[in-house]
Scaffold this motif. Structure first.
Motif, PDB file in Angstrom:
ATOM      1  N   UNK A 192      -4.853   1.546  -1.658  1.00 18.89           N
ATOM      2  CA  UNK A 192      -5.898   0.556  -1.370  1.00 18.89           C
ATOM      3  C   UNK A 192      -7.282   1.208  -1.387  1.00 18.89           C
ATOM      4  N   UNK A 193      -7.392   2.416  -0.834  1.00 21.59           N
ATOM      5  CA  UNK A 193      -8.669   3.133  -0.831  1.00 21.59           C
ATOM      6  C   UNK A 193      -9.062   3.574  -2.240  1.00 21.59           C
ATOM      7  N   UNK A 194      -8.077   3.988  -3.041  1.00 25.10           N
ATOM      8  CA  UNK A 194      -8.364   4.381  -4.425  1.00 25.10           C
ATOM      9  C   UNK A 194      -8.873   3.183  -5.225  1.00 25.10           C
ATOM     10  N   UNK A 195      -8.209   2.037  -5.065  1.00 24.46           N
ATOM     11  CA  UNK A 195      -8.634   0.821  -5.767  1.00 24.46           C
ATOM     12  C   UNK A 195     -10.030   0.387  -5.331  1.00 24.46           C
ATOM     13  N   UNK A 196     -10.318   0.491  -4.034  1.00 25.02           N
ATOM     14  CA  UNK A 196     -11.643   0.116  -3.518  1.00 25.02           C
ATOM     15  C   UNK A 196     -12.713   1.053  -4.068  1.00 25.02           C
ATOM     16  N   UNK A 197     -12.404   2.338  -4.170  1.00 24.55           N
ATOM     17  CA  UNK A 197     -13.365   3.308  -4.703  1.00 24.55           C
ATOM     18  C   UNK A 197     -13.673   3.015  -6.169  1.00 24.55           C
ATOM     19  N   UNK A 198     -12.640   2.691  -6.940  1.00 25.96           N
ATOM     20  CA  UNK A 198     -12.846   2.337  -8.345  1.00 25.96           C
ATOM     21  C   UNK A 198     -13.725   1.092  -8.439  1.00 25.96           C
ATOM     22  N   UNK A 201       0.862  -1.173   0.000  1.00 21.74           N
ATOM     23  CA  UNK A 201       0.000   0.000   0.000  1.00 21.74           C
ATOM     24  C   UNK A 201       0.902   1.227   0.000  1.00 21.74           C
ATOM     25  N   UNK A 202       0.654   2.113  -0.938  1.00 16.25           N
ATOM     26  CA  UNK A 202       1.404   3.367  -1.019  1.00 16.25           C
ATOM     27  C   UNK A 202       0.492   4.520  -0.640  1.00 16.25           C
TER      28      UNK A 202
END
Length: 69
Positions: free
Chosen positions: A44-50, A1-2
């Motif tokens: 991880x939050x960006x991927x989950x939002x997508x 996670x970055x």
């Protein structure tokens, strides 16, 4: 996670920085962390939002509709 700042998060998503700025103010955007004046997004939050915004066409002629049937 970055962890990414707004400009890098926008590039990661293929969106404008302006979109993320507005989404933070009005809602509907990805989760973020506010540290003083800095805004940080976790990948991880960006991927989950997508993933949460995935839409499947409802057209009966679509491949997804045929595969689900």
């Amino acid at each position: 996670m970055a962890n990414l700042r707004v400009h890098d998060a926008a590039k990661y998503l293929g969106l404008s920085k302006s979109f993320l700025d507005k989404a933070r103010c009005y809602g509907g955007g990805p989760a973020f962390i506010k540290l003083g004046a800095s805004v940080i997004y976790r990948t991880d939050d960006l991927d989950a939002w997508v993933a949460a915004n995935l839409r499947v066409p409802s057209n009966d002629n679509s491949r997804a509709a045929r595969a689900a049937a």
